[in-house]
Motif scaffolding. Structure first.
Motif, PDB file in Angstrom:
ATOM      1  N   VAL A 192       4.178   9.184  -5.918  1.00 55.36           N
ATOM      2  CA  VAL A 192       5.404   8.897  -6.451  1.00 55.36           C
ATOM      3  C   VAL A 192       5.966  10.027  -7.426  1.00 55.36           C
ATOM      4  N   VAL A 193       7.297  10.109  -7.646  1.00 52.47           N
ATOM      5  CA  VAL A 193       7.877  11.068  -8.456  1.00 52.47           C
ATOM      6  C   VAL A 193       9.127  10.593  -8.981  1.00 52.47           C
ATOM      7  N   ASP A 194       9.079  10.029 -10.279  1.00 54.07           N
ATOM      8  CA  ASP A 194      10.009   9.288 -10.729  1.00 54.07           C
ATOM      9  C   ASP A 194      11.454  10.065 -10.697  1.00 54.07           C
ATOM     10  N   LYS A 195      12.427   9.217 -11.207  1.00 52.62           N
ATOM     11  CA  LYS A 195      13.926   9.968 -11.375  1.00 52.62           C
ATOM     12  C   LYS A 195      13.864  11.152 -12.440  1.00 52.62           C
ATOM     13  N   ALA A 196      13.163  10.829 -13.656  1.00 43.43           N
ATOM     14  CA  ALA A 196      13.421  12.036 -14.614  1.00 43.43           C
ATOM     15  C   ALA A 196      12.765  13.004 -14.237  1.00 43.43           C
ATOM     16  N   ILE A 197      11.663  13.141 -13.485  1.00 44.03           N
ATOM     17  CA  ILE A 197      10.867  14.335 -12.990  1.00 44.03           C
ATOM     18  C   ILE A 197      11.771  15.036 -12.097  1.00 44.03           C
ATOM     19  N   GLU A 198      12.475  14.221 -10.987  1.00 44.95           N
ATOM     20  CA  GLU A 198      13.220  14.773 -10.079  1.00 44.95           C
ATOM     21  C   GLU A 198      14.278  15.456 -10.586  1.00 44.95           C
ATOM     22  N   THR A 199      15.226  14.830 -11.770  1.00 43.82           N
ATOM     23  CA  THR A 199      16.188  15.417 -12.319  1.00 43.82           C
ATOM     24  C   THR A 199      15.725  16.765 -12.914  1.00 43.82           C
ATOM     25  N   GLN A 200      14.467  16.842 -13.635  1.00 50.63           N
ATOM     26  CA  GLN A 200      14.206  18.070 -14.193  1.00 50.63           C
ATOM     27  C   GLN A 200      13.955  19.274 -13.030  1.00 50.63           C
ATOM     28  N   ILE A 201      13.326  18.858 -11.906  1.00 50.28           N
ATOM     29  CA  ILE A 201      12.996  19.661 -10.832  1.00 50.28           C
ATOM     30  C   ILE A 201      14.482  20.411 -10.414  1.00 50.28           C
ATOM     31  N   LYS A 202      15.317  19.432  -9.979  1.00 45.01           N
ATOM     32  CA  LYS A 202      16.516  19.944  -9.560  1.00 45.01           C
ATOM     33  C   LYS A 202      17.476  20.762 -10.740  1.00 45.01           C
ATOM     34  N   SER A 203      17.084  20.751 -11.917  1.00 42.76           N
ATOM     35  CA  SER A 203      17.751  21.587 -12.746  1.00 42.76           C
ATOM     36  C   SER A 203      17.139  23.084 -12.782  1.00 42.76           C
ATOM     37  N   LEU A 204      16.004  23.302 -12.217  1.00 43.10           N
ATOM     38  CA  LEU A 204      15.367  24.617 -12.244  1.00 43.10           C
ATOM     39  C   LEU A 204      16.243  25.660 -11.470  1.00 43.10           C
ATOM     40  N   SER A 205      15.774  26.956 -11.684  1.00 42.75           N
ATOM     41  CA  SER A 205      16.453  28.058 -11.057  1.00 42.75           C
ATOM     42  C   SER A 205      16.041  28.211  -9.712  1.00 42.75           C
ATOM     43  N   LEU A 206      16.363  29.066  -8.699  1.00 44.41           N
ATOM     44  CA  LEU A 206      15.752  29.198  -7.530  1.00 44.41           C
ATOM     45  C   LEU A 206      14.399  29.956  -7.775  1.00 44.41           C
ATOM     46  N   ARG A 207      14.622  30.879  -8.575  1.00 41.77           N
ATOM     47  CA  ARG A 207      13.276  31.724  -8.684  1.00 41.77           C
ATOM     48  C   ARG A 207      12.011  30.895  -9.327  1.00 41.77           C
ATOM     49  N   THR A 208      12.322  29.855 -10.232  1.00 38.17           N
ATOM     50  CA  THR A 208      11.426  29.202 -10.733  1.00 38.17           C
ATOM     51  C   THR A 208      10.804  28.151  -9.918  1.00 38.17           C
ATOM     52  N   LEU A 209      11.994  27.559  -8.825  1.00 36.76           N
ATOM     53  CA  LEU A 209      11.261  26.408  -7.850  1.00 36.76           C
ATOM     54  C   LEU A 209      10.494  27.222  -6.919  1.00 36.76           C
ATOM     55  N   GLU A 210      10.875  28.444  -6.677  1.00 40.62           N
ATOM     56  CA  GLU A 210       9.800  29.163  -5.690  1.00 40.62           C
ATOM     57  C   GLU A 210       8.388  29.049  -6.276  1.00 40.62           C
ATOM     58  N   ARG A 211       8.270  29.245  -7.622  1.00 40.31           N
ATOM     59  CA  ARG A 211       6.998  29.661  -8.268  1.00 40.31           C
ATOM     60  C   ARG A 211       6.310  28.232  -8.328  1.00 40.31           C
ATOM     61  N   LEU A 212       7.171  27.115  -8.629  1.00 47.60           N
ATOM     62  CA  LEU A 212       6.487  25.583  -8.460  1.00 47.60           C
ATOM     63  C   LEU A 212       6.016  25.303  -7.293  1.00 47.60           C
ATOM     64  N   THR A 213       6.780  25.786  -6.254  1.00 43.74           N
ATOM     65  CA  THR A 213       6.174  25.414  -4.935  1.00 43.74           C
ATOM     66  C   THR A 213       4.601  26.131  -4.721  1.00 43.74           C
ATOM     67  N   ILE A 214       4.493  27.000  -5.192  1.00 46.81           N
ATOM     68  CA  ILE A 214       3.208  27.767  -5.035  1.00 46.81           C
ATOM     69  C   ILE A 214       2.306  27.096  -5.979  1.00 46.81           C
ATOM     70  N   ALA A 215       2.786  27.019  -7.342  1.00 45.24           N
ATOM     71  CA  ALA A 215       1.796  26.235  -8.323  1.00 45.24           C
ATOM     72  C   ALA A 215       1.548  24.761  -8.023  1.00 45.24           C
ATOM     73  N   LEU A 216       2.129  24.161  -7.086  1.00 40.16           N
ATOM     74  CA  LEU A 216       1.813  22.491  -7.045  1.00 40.16           C
ATOM     75  C   LEU A 216       0.371  22.745  -6.347  1.00 40.16           C
ATOM     76  N   LEU A 217      -0.181  23.830  -5.573  1.00 38.61           N
ATOM     77  CA  LEU A 217      -1.228  23.723  -4.901  1.00 38.61           C
ATOM     78  C   LEU A 217      -2.371  23.559  -5.979  1.00 38.61           C
ATOM     79  N   ASP A 218      -2.121  24.139  -7.118  1.00 40.95           N
ATOM     80  CA  ASP A 218      -3.290  24.012  -8.144  1.00 40.95           C
ATOM     81  C   ASP A 218      -3.221  22.716  -9.097  1.00 40.95           C
ATOM     82  N   PHE A 219      -2.168  21.862  -8.878  1.00 40.05           N
ATOM     83  CA  PHE A 219      -1.997  20.703  -9.863  1.00 40.05           C
ATOM     84  C   PHE A 219      -2.713  19.479  -9.122  1.00 40.05           C
ATOM     85  N   SER A 220      -3.785  18.960 -10.219  1.00 45.90           N
ATOM     86  CA  SER A 220      -4.487  17.944  -9.656  1.00 45.90           C
ATOM     87  C   SER A 220      -3.913  16.568  -9.777  1.00 45.90           C
ATOM     88  N   ASP A 221      -2.912  16.505 -10.591  1.00 44.05           N
ATOM     89  CA  ASP A 221      -2.263  15.131 -10.802  1.00 44.05           C
ATOM     90  C   ASP A 221      -0.796  15.412 -11.188  1.00 44.05           C
TER      91      ASP A 221
END
Length: 342
Positions: A300-329
């Motif tokens: 589950v991803v609540d609306k507040a987190i979703e809003t934050q994600i959607k405000s990120l720049s394209l380059r930061t979103l690309e980095r976050l996609t890779i970083a998600l692999l290491d997030f445990s929770d």
């Protein structure tokens, strides 16, 4: 350095948080020796955000604020304010001064300002700021480390087991290979492979892998070639710590999503302009992809987190996609998003 990135400080925030004790031991060994490491340390990100928002100090980016206890025989806690500066700034010393006194005022602890200068100007070495009016004097002296000073120590850096030897070497080679993609390709691969040879844990290797990938950027064609080379190398040594194949697959999946976003963006571009529509469409589709990946991983991803994600720049979103692999929770994702606003 490669061309300056808007969120240059982000990779530093990650390695500082993961390797704070080695950071102090590598760059400031005398200070490291005075800290009671058995007492632990605390990152003060929320307190830092309050101070910097109130200060309105423009381009200032304070990377980390850490509370530690000294080995002084007293229960003496101090704050360590760390700043990494990647380019010359004539106003830099004043901004360190302002940060220091505002943090002291807000937290009521002594503040040590420690600066890493990763710029390409050997003679720029700010160390103090102050004023003297009618005999009333105020001055701050702060510690600085110039990464360029390590240029004659490449062999030592390659042999050093401290993670910040790799961080320093990465910056030096990014500077040295600017505009020399073939040489940069060779060095990036060499830096990646060196991570497996220092006896580090899988988690440590992943964080440093991401740091190298961000700082030593390559054209897409060479980047893809290197991902494939590293996948083969991991199979050869039977150490799939970074899981290059999975990361490369996620990168290609994101690219596919961006292509779909391009079509949507072009439709919007009829009224907004072709260029604006293209960029916005790519960014929106990337954000949607990240939200879906996070939902799949955490449930589950609540609306507040979703809003934050959607405000990120394209380059930061690309980095976050890779970083998600290491997030445990989900808390790890929330913490990562908070660093984007600090």
């Amino acid at each position: 350095m490669p061309q300056a990135k808007a969120d240059y400080d982000t990779p530093w925030k990650d390695v500082l948080e993961q390797f704070f004790e080695p950071f102090m031991r590598f760059y400031f060994p005398d200070a490291h020796a005075k800290i009671d490491w058995d007492a632990g340390f605390t990152f003060k990100d929320k307190e830092l955000q309050k101070v910097t928002r109130r200060a309105k100090m423009g381009r200032l980016t304070v990377d980390k604020l850490v509370q530690v206890r000294l080995k002084s025989g007293q229960d003496l806690w101090i704050l360590i304010h760390i700043e990494v500066q990647s380019q010359h700034d004539k106003d830099f010393a004043r901004r360190v001064f302002v940060s220091n006194y505002r943090l002291f005022d807000a937290e009521q602890f002594p503040v040590a300002s420690l600066v890493i200068l990763s710029d390409d100007r050997p003679r720029w070495r700010p160390t103090k700021y102050g004023y003297n009016v009618f005999g009333s004097q105020m001055q701050l002296r702060f510690r600085t480390v110039k990464l360029l000073d390590y240029r004659g120590k490449i062999d030592e850096l390659e042999a050093d087991a401290n993670p910040f030897a790799v961080v320093t070497l990465t910056h030096l080679k990014a500077l040295e290979t600017k505009g020399k993609d073939d040489i940069r390709y060779d060095w990036k691969g060499r830096l990646f492979r060196s991570l497996y040879q220092r006896g580090w844990s899988a988690e440590q290797i992943r964080h440093l892998y991401d740091f190298i990938d961000w700082v030593v950027d390559l054209p897409e064609e060479l980047d893809d070639k290197l991902w494939e080379e590293m996948r083969e190398y991991e199979e050869e040594i039977n150490m799939p710590y970074v899981n290059s194949a999975e990361r490369y697959g996620m990168k290609k999946g994101l690219e596919q999503g961006l292509e779909q976003g391009l079509e949507q963006g072009l439709a919007k571009g009829i009224t907004k302009g072709r260029r604006v529509g293209r960029n916005e469409g790519r960014r929106e589709q990337a954000a949607t992809t990240v939200v879906r990946l996070a939902t799949h991983k955490f449930g589950v991803v609540d609306k507040a987190i979703e809003t934050q994600i959607k405000s990120l720049s394209l380059r930061t979103l690309e980095r976050l996609t890779i970083a998600l692999l290491d997030f445990s929770d989900i808390d790890h994702l929330i913490s990562w998003l908070q660093t984007q606003n600090s």
